[in-house]
Write an enzyme that holds these catalytic residues in place. Sequence first.
Site, PDB file in Angstrom:
ATOM      1  N   LYS A  61      16.640   4.373   9.715  1.00  0.00           N
ATOM      2  CA  LYS A  61      16.163   5.716   9.380  1.00  0.00           C
ATOM      3  C   LYS A  61      17.250   6.523   8.672  1.00  0.00           C
ATOM      4  O   LYS A  61      16.986   7.207   7.669  1.00  0.00           O
ATOM      5  CB  LYS A  61      15.690   6.434  10.643  1.00  0.00           C
ATOM      6  CG  LYS A  61      14.409   5.846  11.222  1.00  0.00           C
ATOM      7  CD  LYS A  61      13.925   6.625  12.435  1.00  0.00           C
ATOM      8  CE  LYS A  61      12.578   6.106  12.910  1.00  0.00           C
ATOM      9  NZ  LYS A  61      12.049   6.878  14.048  1.00  0.00           N
ATOM     10  N   CYS A  79      17.842   8.718  14.624  1.00  0.00           N
ATOM     11  CA  CYS A  79      17.675   8.352  16.037  1.00  0.00           C
ATOM     12  C   CYS A  79      16.344   7.658  16.239  1.00  0.00           C
ATOM     13  O   CYS A  79      15.386   7.922  15.518  1.00  0.00           O
ATOM     14  CB  CYS A  79      17.713   9.586  16.941  1.00  0.00           C
ATOM     15  SG  CYS A  79      19.272  10.466  16.996  1.00  0.00           S
ATOM     16  N   ASP A  80      16.297   6.788  17.217  1.00  0.00           N
ATOM     17  CA  ASP A  80      15.017   6.220  17.627  1.00  0.00           C
ATOM     18  C   ASP A  80      15.120   5.754  19.072  1.00  0.00           C
ATOM     19  O   ASP A  80      16.180   5.294  19.503  1.00  0.00           O
ATOM     20  CB  ASP A  80      14.608   5.049  16.735  1.00  0.00           C
ATOM     21  CG  ASP A  80      13.109   4.814  16.784  1.00  0.00           C
ATOM     22  OD1 ASP A  80      12.661   4.045  17.655  1.00  0.00           O
ATOM     23  OD2 ASP A  80      12.384   5.422  15.993  1.00  0.00           O
ATOM     24  N   SER A  81      14.033   5.886  19.806  1.00  0.00           N
ATOM     25  CA  SER A  81      14.037   5.568  21.230  1.00  0.00           C
ATOM     26  C   SER A  81      13.011   4.496  21.576  1.00  0.00           C
ATOM     27  O   SER A  81      11.924   4.456  21.000  1.00  0.00           O
ATOM     28  CB  SER A  81      13.732   6.821  22.066  1.00  0.00           C
ATOM     29  OG  SER A  81      14.666   7.844  21.825  1.00  0.00           O
TER      30      SER A  81
END
Length: 206
Positions: A61, A79-81
Site C-alpha cells: 500500500k 498499514c494493514d491488519s
Amino acid sequence: MTEKPIAAHRRTLVLASASPARLGLLRQAGLTPEVLVSGVDEDALTADSPANLARALAEAKAAAVSIRPEAAGALVVGCDSVLELDGQALGKPADAEDATARWKSMRGRSAVLRTGHCVIDVANGRRASATGSTTVRFGEPTDAEVAAYVASGEPLHVAGAFTLDGRSSPFIDGIDGDPGNVIGLSLPLLRRLLADLDVRITDLWA
C-alpha cells in the site's frame, strides 16, 4: 537590514489508507496527514505467516501511493491488519454469514491482531517496516448479541470482524499490548519506524 532565516517546512505526511480509525489515531496524536487510498488488491498477496502477510500488505500500500505525483517528497504510511486465529490470517469477512461464523469461533478465545506498518520517505527512497502484534481476549456474546452486531454492518468493514472502538467493544474482555495496534495503527511503532528514517514524530506535529 538582515533577513530572518526562512523556517523549514514541516514534512507532508500521507496515509495510504481509507480507514477513518487510522486517520483518527494520527489526528489525536497531533498529526494532520493527507489521505491517498492505495487501491491495492489485498487478496492478491500471500505470505508464509499472518505477521508477514500484514507487513507485505502495508508495504504494498505504501509503495503504490509513494509513486503517485501527489506524494512527491512526502512521508507515506501504509498499514494493514489481519487477525491470526488457529494460524490463519483473517481479514474482513466476506459477508454477514462469514462474520457470524467468525464470532462464534472466536467466543471465549484469544487471538492475535497483526498490523503491518510501512513508512516510505519519498524524498530519498528510504523505507522502514514492521508488524505490531496485540493479543485480544474475546468474551462470550450470546447468539442474539452476535446476530445484532452482525446486523449493524460494522464487522463487515474491519479485519477480524471486530474493533475496539466500536459496537463490538463490550464483547472484548481485554487485550495484551497496544490498543492502537488493534484499532489499526500503533503510534509507538510508527514513532520507531520514523526514527529509523531519521525523522522525529514531534517534527510532524501540526
